[in-house]
Design a protein around this motif. Structure first.
Motif, PDB file in Angstrom:
ATOM      1  N   ALA A 158       5.330  -1.644  16.078  1.00 12.01           N
ATOM      2  CA  ALA A 158       3.905  -1.674  16.185  1.00 12.01           C
ATOM      3  C   ALA A 158       3.222  -2.368  17.457  1.00 12.01           C
ATOM      4  CB  ALA A 158       3.408  -2.436  14.967  1.00 12.01           C
ATOM      5  N   TRP A 159       3.910  -3.091  18.170  1.00 18.45           N
ATOM      6  CA  TRP A 159       3.863  -3.448  19.509  1.00 18.45           C
ATOM      7  C   TRP A 159       3.733  -2.153  20.371  1.00 18.45           C
ATOM      8  CZ3 TRP A 159       1.587  -7.493  21.959  1.00 18.45           C
ATOM      9  CH2 TRP A 159       1.727  -8.812  21.489  1.00 18.45           C
ATOM     10  N   ALA A 160       4.835  -1.359  20.242  1.00 16.66           N
ATOM     11  CA  ALA A 160       4.979  -0.192  21.118  1.00 16.66           C
ATOM     12  C   ALA A 160       3.631   0.811  20.787  1.00 16.66           C
ATOM     13  CB  ALA A 160       5.966   0.395  20.635  1.00 16.66           C
ATOM     14  N   ALA A 161       3.313   0.813  19.440  1.00 18.01           N
ATOM     15  CA  ALA A 161       1.878   1.753  19.155  1.00 18.01           C
ATOM     16  C   ALA A 161       0.658   1.158  19.775  1.00 18.01           C
ATOM     17  CB  ALA A 161       1.863   1.795  17.808  1.00 18.01           C
ATOM     18  N   ARG A 162       0.636  -0.179  19.750  1.00 20.90           N
ATOM     19  CA  ARG A 162      -0.579  -0.923  20.479  1.00 20.90           C
ATOM     20  C   ARG A 162      -0.470  -0.577  21.978  1.00 20.90           C
ATOM     21  NH1 ARG A 162      -5.458  -4.118  19.526  1.00 20.90           N
ATOM     22  NH2 ARG A 162      -4.602  -5.036  17.856  1.00 20.90           N
ATOM     23  N   PHE A 163       0.668  -0.681  22.537  1.00 22.34           N
ATOM     24  CA  PHE A 163       0.665  -0.232  24.100  1.00 22.34           C
ATOM     25  C   PHE A 163       0.196   1.247  24.349  1.00 22.34           C
ATOM     26  CE2 PHE A 163       3.870  -3.737  24.319  1.00 22.34           C
ATOM     27  CZ  PHE A 163       2.966  -4.827  24.710  1.00 22.34           C
ATOM     28  N   ILE A 164       0.946   1.861  23.554  1.00 26.75           N
ATOM     29  CA  ILE A 164       0.853   3.375  23.748  1.00 26.75           C
ATOM     30  C   ILE A 164      -0.589   3.978  23.692  1.00 26.75           C
ATOM     31  CG2 ILE A 164       1.482   5.675  22.970  1.00 26.75           C
ATOM     32  CD1 ILE A 164       4.174   4.427  22.566  1.00 26.75           C
ATOM     33  N   LEU A 165      -1.206   3.413  22.609  1.00 26.73           N
ATOM     34  CA  LEU A 165      -2.646   3.800  22.240  1.00 26.73           C
ATOM     35  C   LEU A 165      -3.659   3.095  23.234  1.00 26.73           C
ATOM     36  CD1 LEU A 165      -2.160   4.185  18.328  1.00 26.73           C
ATOM     37  CD2 LEU A 165      -2.582   5.858  19.935  1.00 26.73           C
ATOM     38  N   PRO A 174      19.111  -0.550  19.094  1.00 32.81           N
ATOM     39  CA  PRO A 174      20.394   0.188  18.982  1.00 32.81           C
ATOM     40  C   PRO A 174      20.428   0.658  17.545  1.00 32.81           C
ATOM     41  CG  PRO A 174      20.539  -2.252  18.701  1.00 32.81           C
ATOM     42  CD  PRO A 174      19.498  -2.021  19.304  1.00 32.81           C
ATOM     43  N   HIS A 175      19.485   0.571  16.730  1.00 32.51           N
ATOM     44  CA  HIS A 175      19.522   1.187  15.364  1.00 32.51           C
ATOM     45  C   HIS A 175      19.648   2.453  15.256  1.00 32.51           C
ATOM     46  CE1 HIS A 175      18.265   2.080  11.470  1.00 32.51           C
ATOM     47  NE2 HIS A 175      18.388   0.914  11.123  1.00 32.51           N
ATOM     48  N   PRO A 176      20.624   3.210  14.611  1.00 30.74           N
ATOM     49  CA  PRO A 176      20.652   4.700  14.792  1.00 30.74           C
ATOM     50  C   PRO A 176      19.326   5.491  14.447  1.00 30.74           C
ATOM     51  CG  PRO A 176      21.918   3.855  12.869  1.00 30.74           C
ATOM     52  CD  PRO A 176      21.526   2.740  13.657  1.00 30.74           C
ATOM     53  N   GLU A 177      18.677   4.766  13.492  1.00 33.20           N
ATOM     54  CA  GLU A 177      17.301   5.664  13.287  1.00 33.20           C
ATOM     55  C   GLU A 177      16.223   5.029  13.778  1.00 33.20           C
ATOM     56  OE1 GLU A 177      16.852   7.546   9.289  1.00 33.20           O
ATOM     57  OE2 GLU A 177      18.416   6.014   8.802  1.00 33.20           O
ATOM     58  N   ALA A 178      16.111   4.513  15.168  1.00 36.33           N
ATOM     59  CA  ALA A 178      15.046   3.508  15.801  1.00 36.33           C
ATOM     60  C   ALA A 178      14.139   4.684  16.146  1.00 36.33           C
ATOM     61  CB  ALA A 178      15.627   2.970  16.969  1.00 36.33           C
ATOM     62  N   GLU A 179      14.394   5.925  16.593  1.00 35.55           N
ATOM     63  CA  GLU A 179      13.216   6.893  17.014  1.00 35.55           C
ATOM     64  C   GLU A 179      12.493   7.197  15.823  1.00 35.55           C
ATOM     65  OE1 GLU A 179      13.940   9.866  19.583  1.00 35.55           O
ATOM     66  OE2 GLU A 179      15.532   8.879  20.672  1.00 35.55           O
ATOM     67  N   ARG A 180      13.067   7.652  14.641  1.00 41.16           N
ATOM     68  CA  ARG A 180      12.349   8.056  13.348  1.00 41.16           C
ATOM     69  C   ARG A 180      11.320   6.981  12.912  1.00 41.16           C
ATOM     70  NH1 ARG A 180      12.495   6.529   8.410  1.00 41.16           N
ATOM     71  NH2 ARG A 180      14.528   5.736   8.383  1.00 41.16           N
ATOM     72  N   ILE A 181      11.919   5.571  12.863  1.00 42.36           N
ATOM     73  CA  ILE A 181      11.290   4.467  12.376  1.00 42.36           C
ATOM     74  C   ILE A 181       9.880   4.153  13.497  1.00 42.36           C
ATOM     75  CG2 ILE A 181      11.351   1.992  11.868  1.00 42.36           C
ATOM     76  CD1 ILE A 181      14.263   2.624  11.119  1.00 42.36           C
ATOM     77  N   VAL A 182      10.143   4.138  14.526  1.00 36.15           N
ATOM     78  CA  VAL A 182       9.239   4.036  15.688  1.00 36.15           C
ATOM     79  C   VAL A 182       8.142   5.373  15.484  1.00 36.15           C
ATOM     80  CG1 VAL A 182       8.574   3.713  17.975  1.00 36.15           C
ATOM     81  CG2 VAL A 182      10.290   2.784  17.123  1.00 36.15           C
ATOM     82  N   GLY A 183       8.758   6.430  15.166  1.00 35.76           N
ATOM     83  CA  GLY A 183       7.775   7.629  15.306  1.00 35.76           C
ATOM     84  C   GLY A 183       6.945   7.320  13.991  1.00 35.76           C
ATOM     85  N   GLU A 184       7.289   6.939  12.765  1.00 35.29           N
ATOM     86  CA  GLU A 184       6.474   7.058  11.722  1.00 35.29           C
ATOM     87  C   GLU A 184       5.447   5.948  11.926  1.00 35.29           C
ATOM     88  OE1 GLU A 184      10.009   8.423   8.672  1.00 35.29           O
ATOM     89  OE2 GLU A 184       8.957   6.741   8.068  1.00 35.29           O
ATOM     90  N   VAL A 185       5.788   4.702  12.267  1.00 29.84           N
ATOM     91  CA  VAL A 185       4.753   3.491  12.604  1.00 29.84           C
ATOM     92  C   VAL A 185       3.727   4.009  13.591  1.00 29.84           C
ATOM     93  CG1 VAL A 185       4.475   1.249  13.727  1.00 29.84           C
ATOM     94  CG2 VAL A 185       6.616   1.775  12.388  1.00 29.84           C
ATOM     95  N   MET A 186       4.212   4.940  14.579  1.00 29.63           N
ATOM     96  CA  MET A 186       3.124   5.497  15.574  1.00 29.63           C
ATOM     97  C   MET A 186       2.147   6.386  14.845  1.00 29.63           C
ATOM     98  SD  MET A 186       2.893   5.191  18.669  1.00 29.63           S
ATOM     99  CE  MET A 186       1.443   6.050  19.371  1.00 29.63           C
ATOM    100  N   ALA A 187       2.851   7.205  13.961  1.00 27.75           N
ATOM    101  CA  ALA A 187       1.810   8.266  13.263  1.00 27.75           C
ATOM    102  C   ALA A 187       0.796   7.379  12.613  1.00 27.75           C
ATOM    103  CB  ALA A 187       2.706   9.049  12.357  1.00 27.75           C
ATOM    104  N   ASN A 188       1.200   6.465  11.883  1.00 32.75           N
ATOM    105  CA  ASN A 188       0.129   5.651  11.003  1.00 32.75           C
ATOM    106  C   ASN A 188      -0.766   4.729  11.876  1.00 32.75           C
ATOM    107  OD1 ASN A 188       1.145   6.230   8.710  1.00 32.75           O
ATOM    108  ND2 ASN A 188       1.988   4.335   7.920  1.00 32.75           N
TER     109      ASN A 188
END
Ligand SMILES: NC(=O)C1=CN([C@@H]2O[C@H](COP(=O)(O)OP(=O)(O)OC[C@H]3O[C@@H](n4cnc5c(N)ncnc54)[C@H](O)[C@@H]3O)[C@@H](O)[C@H]2O)C=CC1
Ligand SMILES: C[N+](C)(C)CC(=O)CC(=O)[O-]
Length: 496
Positions: free
Chosen positions: A18-25, A35-49
């Motif tokens: 959610a910090w990443a989303a705040r910065f990107i927006l 290092p989480h194997p699904e980090a991209e998916r998880i961050v992508g879902e937070v970003m979409a919301n």
């Protein structure tokens, strides 16, 4: 003003994502390491919301989105970043190790914030070479909407670092609050833990279940706390005699006592099952992302209401939102008023979920809002900005006639265009069309009249020359155009 030009997020879970989303927006490129194997998916879902929430939150022009890059190591992620936010799990050894690694690879001038909910910055900065630039930036979930970050320095943090962090956060719509002294859990989590601790006892002792406890909060003081804190609220609760009377009346209750705050609940398997089962019964019908979206819609509504409060000056988080929007407008490319025979293209808007009513289409007053925002866009075009208004000049709408011709649906992109009807500048008479962008379908029209006023003199006066010289060419360009279909209609007149 100092700003964040590039950020690194170390840890991309609930908070790091959610910090990443705040910065990107906020228009800032982000390097993420997780290092989480699904980090991209998880961050992508937070970003979409987060994107969905911002589309509801503001019409102000957000900067072009920053770019998100996933890095293979901390060392790679921090390259070029001037703000690094650590959001790894809440374990002192892990966090200290990660922060020491960041320190070793980052530009020595880069600021390093930790999202820790309660660890002491002095403990976190112990092994750093450049500890003076490290501090706690404790956010609240969801970071992309809730604007607070508690800024807490350790023994080696400089005051200049905290001031700089606060100024930079303001450029992404956040309120950095500098805490005087370091203490475990800072201010917010001390308060939250007190309520949480008491809540666990109330469930354990079968005084109520989780749903009842949550209802007690959300139907009462939860709503109060969104707009006034504890002390301002209790001042009012003291009646005309204010805080002194409040303390005289309720102070003695503290020693009766009404809480079990000093005792810690033993989180036995049995109690955890009990809480988890009650929580499933309470909210299990919704998925987590669905609950996040409902929460976000509610938060957006609260912030927008607070923006209009206090005679339009805004209050609390709403005032901050208004200030952030002014910052966005001030930093957006300045539109140019291009005089020509075509209608002026004023605004593009998306129908967001909170605009849709029980008929499943955009509710009627949002059509009016689109036109109000359209005429605000004309004002920006001719130089009526906040400075002009602060100097005592403005345009006031005195009449408008909106026709609802077709339905705008959730997610539709809408466009507002305008023809200026014969006007002298002191009076601006216009006709606007609201169309669906995808097929040009006409959804609504508005005939609109504004008067230029001097708020100091309390009467209508001609605009200042700086505005008139931008407005007059637009008036002249539309002067010979035929009246649009629908102009001059009265309510109830047949179409044709
Ligand atoms: N969840 C919340 O409501 C809030 C949490 N915080 C704080 O934020 C921090 C993170 O918490 P959450 O996001 O909730 O946890 P989380 O468990 O959702 O995310 C932590 C992330 O860190 C990653 N990670 C683990 N080791 C790592 C390493 N060595 N380098 C990089 N990434 C690593 C994990 O893969 C995971 O994705 C904690 O300090 C917490 O106290 C602060 C405010 C609210
Ligand atoms: C539960 N928590 C301690 C991680 C909560 C926070 O730190 C802040 C929040 O968002 O409630």
């Amino acid at each position: 003003m100092s700003k964040i030009t590039k950020a690194a997020c170390i840890g991309g879970g609930v908070i790091g994502g959610a910090w990443a989303a705040r910065f990107i927006l906020g228009g800032i490129d982000v390097n993420m390491y997780d290092p989480h194997p699904e980090a991209e998916r998880i961050v992508g879902e937070v970003m979409a919301n987060a994107e969905r929430a911002y589309a509801m939150l503001t019409m102000a022009p957000l900067p072009p989105k920053g770019k998100l890059t996933f890095s293979k190591s901390i060392e790679e992620a921090v390259q070029g970043a001037d703000w690094i936010q650590e959001s790894v799990p809440e374990r002192l050894e892990l966090k200290r190790g990660v922060i020491t690694q960041i320190d070793a690879s980052a530009d020595p001038k880069a600021l390093i914030g930790s999202s820790t909910s309660g660890l002491m910055p002095t403990d976190l900065q112990r092994d750093m070479k450049y500890p003076e630039r490290m501090f706690v930036a404790h956010p609240y979930n969801p970071v992309y909407l809730l604007p607070l970050a508690e800024l807490v320095g350790g023994q080696k943090t400089t005051r200049a670092t905290l001031d700089d962090a606060k100024a930079r956060l303001a450029t992404i719509g956040m309120k950095g609050v500098i805490i005087n002294k370091e203490i475990e859990a800072f201010v917010g989590d001390r308060l939250l833990e007190a309520v949480w601790r008491e809540g666990l006892w109330l469930i354990k002792d079968d005084i109520c279940d989780t749903e009842t406890l949550d209802d007690v909060i959300r139907y009462s003081f939860g709503m109060r706390w969104a707009q006034m804190g504890m002390f301002e609220t209790y001042r009012i609760a003291g009646g005309e005699a204010g805080m002194r009377h409040f303390i005289a009346q309720f102070g003695p209750c503290l020693s009766w006592p009404w809480t079990k705050l000093t005792d810690v609940v033993d989180l036995t398997e049995e109690l955890v099952d009990k809480i988890a089962n009650q929580s499933d019964a309470q909210s299990g019908a919704y998925g987590i992302r669905e609950l996040e979206r409902i929460r976000d819609e509610n938060l957006v509504g609260i912030m927008q209401t607070l923006k209009g409060s206090n005679g339009g000056r805004g209050w609390g988080a709403g005032k901050l939102l208004a200030e952030f929007e002014s910052h966005l407008w001030a930093n957006a490319p300045k539109p140019e008023a291009k005089a020509g025979k075509d209608p002026l293209n004023l605004l593009e808007i998306k129908v967001n979920p909170s605009w849709v009513d029980y008929n499943n289409h955009m509710t009627e007053y949002r059509y009016t809002q689109c036109f109000a925002d359209g005429s605000d866009a004309l004002l920006r075009l001719i130089g009526v900005d906040m400075e002009y208004v602060a100097d005592g000049h403005s345009y006031y709408t005195v009449e408008s006639h909106v026709r609802l011709l077709d339905e705008a649906k959730l997610g539709d992109n809408l466009v507002v265009t305008m023809q200026i009807l014969p006007s002298d500048g002191k009076k601006v008479h216009s006709f606007m069309w609201l169309r669906r962008a995808s097929d040009g379908a006409l959804l609504s029209t508005c005939e609109h009249l504004m008067l230029h006023v001097s708020s100091k003199e309390g009467k209508s006066v001609p605009p200042l020359p700086s505005v008139l010289e931008k407005l007059q060419p637009l008036i002249d360009a539309h002067a010979g155009l035929p009246l649009p279909e629908g102009a001059g209609r009265h309510v109830g007149q047949k179409r044709g």
